[in-house]
Design an enzyme around this catalytic site. Structure first.
Site, PDB file in Angstrom:
ATOM      1  N   SER A 139       0.862  -1.183   0.000  1.00  0.00           N
ATOM      2  CA  SER A 139       0.000   0.000   0.000  1.00  0.00           C
ATOM      3  C   SER A 139       0.896   1.230   0.000  1.00  0.00           C
ATOM      4  CB  SER A 139      -0.876   0.004   1.255  1.00  0.00           C
ATOM      5  OG  SER A 139      -1.531   1.249   1.437  1.00  0.00           O
ATOM      6  N   TYR A 152      -2.329  -1.632  10.146  1.00  0.00           N
ATOM      7  CA  TYR A 152      -2.317  -1.783   8.687  1.00  0.00           C
ATOM      8  C   TYR A 152      -0.994  -1.272   8.118  1.00  0.00           C
ATOM      9  CZ  TYR A 152      -3.917  -1.202   3.818  1.00  0.00           C
ATOM     10  OH  TYR A 152      -4.047  -1.261   2.452  1.00  0.00           O
TER      11      TYR A 152
END
Length: 277
Positions: A139, A152
C-alpha cells in the site's frame, strides 16, 4: 508476444476489488488464472469471468498448509508457476489507543503472514525452475507513515521490506519480486474494514479526491510487473503524496499528518469513560 500470454498465475484475494481486476486483466492478456479467495462464490464468479482454463480455489491465506497445497498443486498441474500475486488483505482503522491486540493479530495474520505464506510456497518452486515472478500487494501506507491505521501501516511496511529483500536474493536465481503500493482505490475493502470508534461513511467524506476504479489500477499494476519494477506505485494521488513526502518542503508532510489525525478525532466516537484529548 505479450508478457502474460499463456502464463500460469495465482491471484489471492481474487473475489473482488484489485484481486478480481488483476485476474480479469491477466486473463484478457492470455494468462491462465487461479482465482483464490476465502469467498468461494466470489472467486468462482471471477474465474467464470476470466474464462479459458482459469479456475477458482477456496483459500484462507492465513492457513500456511492450504497456501502451500494450492501453490504446489498448481505448479504440478501446469508444469510450472509463472506468477503469484499475493493480494489478499484487510483494513483495520482507528486510533491506536482504541485498538485491541486482537485487531493487531488479525491484521498481521492476513496482511503479513498471508504474504509470507504465499512467498514461502512460491519462492522455492520458482528458484528450482529458474524463473517466476512474485507480486506482493502492499500500500502507499507501506511507504508513507499513516496515522489512524497503525496496524495496517505496520504490515504494509513489512511487506515492502520483505519484497525488496527477497528480490535481492532471487535476482541471481531467476526469480523476480515486485511490490505494489496503491493509494485509495474504490474497492470493497472499505465496506469490509473494521473501524474502531468511527464510521466508514464519515471517514470517506474526508477524502479530498475521487478514488479510481480497480480496472485501470490493475492495468497499471501489470504494466509495472511487465517492466519488472521493484516498487509499483499506482493511482495519481498516491504518486503525488509520495512525491510530497520525499521531496516536499521540510515539515509540510508532518503538518498534513497532524491534520489527518485531527480530522479523525473530530468524528471519533469517544468510548464511555474515555476523555477526548
Amino acid at each position: 508476444m505479450d508478457t502474460f500470454k499463456d502464463k500460469i498465475a495465482i491471484v489471492t484475494g481474487a473475489a473482488s476489488g484489485i484481486g478480481r481486476a488483476l485476474a480479469l486483466a491477466l486473463a484478457e492478456r492470455g494468462a491462465t488464472v487461479i482465482a483464490a479467495d476465502k469467498n468461494e462464490a466470489g472467486a468462482g464468479e471471477t474465474a467464470r469471468l476470466c474464462g479459458g482454463r482459469s479456475e477458482a480455489r477456496l483459500l484462507d491465506v492465513t492457513a500456511a498448509a492450504d497456501v502451500l497445497s494450492l501453490v504446489s498443486e498448481t505448479a504440478e498441474k501446469f508444469g510450472r508457476l509463472d506468477y503469484v500475486f499475493n493480494n489478499a488483505g484487510i483494513a483495520v482503522g482507528g486510533e491506536a489507543r482504541d485498538l485491541s491486540l486482537e485487531h493487531w493479530r488479525r491484521t498481521i495474520d492476513v496482511n503479513l503472514w498471508g504474504v509470507i505464506h504465499g512467498c514461502h510456497a512460491a519462492y522455492r518452486i520458482m528458484a528450482a525452475q529458474g524463473f517466476g515472478h512474485i507480486v506482493n500487494t502492499a500500500s502507499l501506507a507501506g511507504i508513507i507513515p499513516t496515522p489512524g491505521e497503525v496496524p495496517y501501516t505496520t504490515t504494509k511496511f513489512a511487506v515492502v521490506g520483505l519484497s525488496r529483500s527477497l528480490r535481492s536474493e532471487g535476482r541471481a536465481l531467476g526469480v523476480k519480486v515486485s511490490v505494489v503500493c496503491p493509494g485509495f482505490v474504490a474497492t470493497g475493502i472499505f465496506k469490509a474494514a473494521t473501524l474502531v470508534n468511527m464510521d466508514v461513511t464519515e471517514v470517506m467524506k474526508n477524502l479530498p479526491f475521487k478514488m479510481p476504479e480497480p480496472g485501470p489500477v490493475a492495468r497499471d499494476i501489470l504494466a509495472g510487473v511487465a517492466k519488472n519494477k521493484e516498487v509499483i506505485v499506482v493511482t495519481g494521488h498516491g504518486k503525488a503524496f509520495l512525491a510530497l513526502f520525499r521531496h516536499g518542503p521540510p515539515g509540510l508532510f508532518s503538518l498534513l499528518q497532524d491534520k489527518m489525525i485531527a480530522d479523525m478525532r473530530k468524528i471519533r466516537r469517544v468510548p464511555i469513560g474515555k476523555e477526548r484529548p
